[in-house]
Design a protein around this motif. Structure first.
Motif, PDB file in Angstrom:
ATOM      1  N   LEU A  19       0.831  -1.212   0.000  1.00 54.72           N
ATOM      2  CA  LEU A  19       0.000   0.000   0.000  1.00 54.72           C
ATOM      3  C   LEU A  19       0.863   1.257   0.000  1.00 54.72           C
ATOM      4  O   LEU A  19       0.536   2.248  -0.672  1.00 54.72           O
ATOM      5  CB  LEU A  19      -0.936   0.001   1.207  1.00 54.72           C
ATOM      6  N   ARG A  20       1.975   1.243   0.732  1.00 57.37           N
ATOM      7  CA  ARG A  20       2.860   2.410   0.749  1.00 57.37           C
ATOM      8  C   ARG A  20       3.453   2.645  -0.648  1.00 57.37           C
ATOM      9  O   ARG A  20       3.527   3.785  -1.119  1.00 57.37           O
ATOM     10  CB  ARG A  20       3.976   2.210   1.775  1.00 57.37           C
ATOM     11  N   GLN A  21       3.853   1.564  -1.311  1.00 58.55           N
ATOM     12  CA  GLN A  21       4.390   1.716  -2.661  1.00 58.55           C
ATOM     13  C   GLN A  21       3.313   2.222  -3.628  1.00 58.55           C
ATOM     14  O   GLN A  21       3.586   3.053  -4.505  1.00 58.55           O
ATOM     15  CB  GLN A  21       4.975   0.390  -3.150  1.00 58.55           C
ATOM     16  N   GLN A  22       2.102   1.729  -3.467  1.00 58.11           N
ATOM     17  CA  GLN A  22       1.000   2.215  -4.299  1.00 58.11           C
ATOM     18  C   GLN A  22       0.734   3.693  -4.061  1.00 58.11           C
ATOM     19  O   GLN A  22       0.443   4.444  -5.004  1.00 58.11           O
ATOM     20  CB  GLN A  22      -0.263   1.386  -4.027  1.00 58.11           C
ATOM     21  N   ASP A  23       0.847   4.136  -2.811  1.00 58.18           N
ATOM     22  CA  ASP A  23       0.666   5.560  -2.498  1.00 58.18           C
ATOM     23  C   ASP A  23       1.724   6.412  -3.192  1.00 58.18           C
ATOM     24  O   ASP A  23       1.426   7.485  -3.722  1.00 58.18           O
ATOM     25  CB  ASP A  23       0.728   5.788  -0.986  1.00 58.18           C
ATOM     26  N   GLY A  59       1.699   9.751 -10.356  1.00 55.44           N
ATOM     27  CA  GLY A  59       0.867   9.476 -11.522  1.00 55.44           C
ATOM     28  C   GLY A  59       1.169   8.161 -12.207  1.00 55.44           C
ATOM     29  O   GLY A  59       0.667   7.898 -13.303  1.00 55.44           O
ATOM     30  N   ASP A  60       1.990   7.290 -11.574  1.00 55.40           N
ATOM     31  CA  ASP A  60       2.298   5.991 -12.163  1.00 55.40           C
ATOM     32  C   ASP A  60       1.111   5.045 -12.000  1.00 55.40           C
ATOM     33  O   ASP A  60       0.377   5.113 -11.010  1.00 55.40           O
ATOM     34  CB  ASP A  60       3.528   5.371 -11.500  1.00 55.40           C
ATOM     35  N   THR A  61       0.968   4.152 -12.950  1.00 58.77           N
ATOM     36  CA  THR A  61      -0.134   3.189 -12.905  1.00 58.77           C
ATOM     37  C   THR A  61       0.349   1.783 -12.564  1.00 58.77           C
ATOM     38  O   THR A  61      -0.465   0.868 -12.464  1.00 58.77           O
ATOM     39  CB  THR A  61      -0.870   3.155 -14.245  1.00 58.77           C
ATOM     40  N   THR A  62       1.646   1.601 -12.410  1.00 54.63           N
ATOM     41  CA  THR A  62       2.187   0.287 -12.078  1.00 54.63           C
ATOM     42  C   THR A  62       3.170   0.407 -10.916  1.00 54.63           C
ATOM     43  O   THR A  62       3.737   1.470 -10.669  1.00 54.63           O
ATOM     44  CB  THR A  62       2.922  -0.348 -13.270  1.00 54.63           C
TER      45      THR A  62
END
Length: 234
Positions: free
Chosen positions: A81-85, A91-94
């Motif tokens: 979740l931290r990496q997704q944040d 603005g990255d999607t991956t």
């Protein structure tokens, strides 16, 4: 998700740096996984960085590679979740492994080791605006934070990071089957001590009984630039 398969030769002499007592350490986060075949060189680099006094090196093991034959024993959904944040902030999607995040603002593919070294040197030239002081007495950690410059408006978050300094793992399945890997500064947890507007000094106390080493990171939100940090051993 994507898997980065580049490799890089990293020389210890390039990673070593003298400690500078009056400068803030640079926070370097590595998002990694025991199930990722391209991660071991980045894990080794983090071990070298962990030996530097001017760097707070943190290994955050993610869980999204656990399905391919080996469950990472340090993986936590919170790290994913931290990496997704971070990805959303840019603005990255991956998201992918290995990935370094330097000072909460610079993002580097894990194989680009010299880029990480260069970014650390760049950030070392700019003192963090927040001074963080730590005192660990018995089971109580006292945290004091204060802007040393005029505060920049924003919602800052003071975070306590519990760290395992070194762990050795024999991997018997998955992409790294048969390897024995040393992992340094494995993050056990990241807990928010409080939110802060920066206008006046702040102090926190935390009960810490289950860690050998801790760091405190002051950051703009939980996915923005790091403005202050410190680390202490028990």
């Amino acid at each position: 998700m994507r898997h980065v398969l580049q490799t890089a030769a990293l020389m210890t002499s390039c990673l070593a740096a003298p400690a500078v007592a009056d400068m803030s350490p640079v926070v370097v986060e590595l998002f990694t996984s025991q199930g990722c075949s391209s991660c071991p060189p980045a894990d080794a680099m983090l071990t070298e960085l962990a030996a530097r006094d001017d760097v707070i090196a943190l290994a955050l093991h993610v869980d999204y590679w656990d399905y391919i034959g080996w469950k990472d024993v340090f993986a936590q959904p919170a790290h994913t979740l931290r990496q997704q944040d971070y990805a959303r902030a840019t603005g990255d999607t991956t998201i992918y492994t290995p990935q370094f995040v330097v000072a909460g603002k610079d993002f580097v593919v894990g194989a680009r080791g010299m880029a990480v070294v260069d970014l650390i040197a760049e950030h070392r030239g700019h003192e963090n605006p927040v001074a963080v002081a730590l005192d660990w007495s018995g089971d109580t950690l006292t945290v004091d934070a204060e802007f040393e410059a005029v505060p920049v408006d924003g919602d800052y978050v003071v975070q306590l990071v519990r760290i395992l300094p070194e762990q050795t793992v024999d991997i018997v399945r998955g992409e790294n089957a048969g390897k024995t890997i040393v992992y340094s500064n494995v993050v056990q947890s990241i807990d928010v001590l409080g939110e802060w507007d920066g206008t006046s000094p702040v102090s926190y106390e935390a009960d810490v009984t289950d860690a050998e080493q801790v760091a405190v990171i002051v950051q703009l939100g939980t996915n923005g630039p790091v403005v202050g940090a410190a680390k202490i051993n028990n």
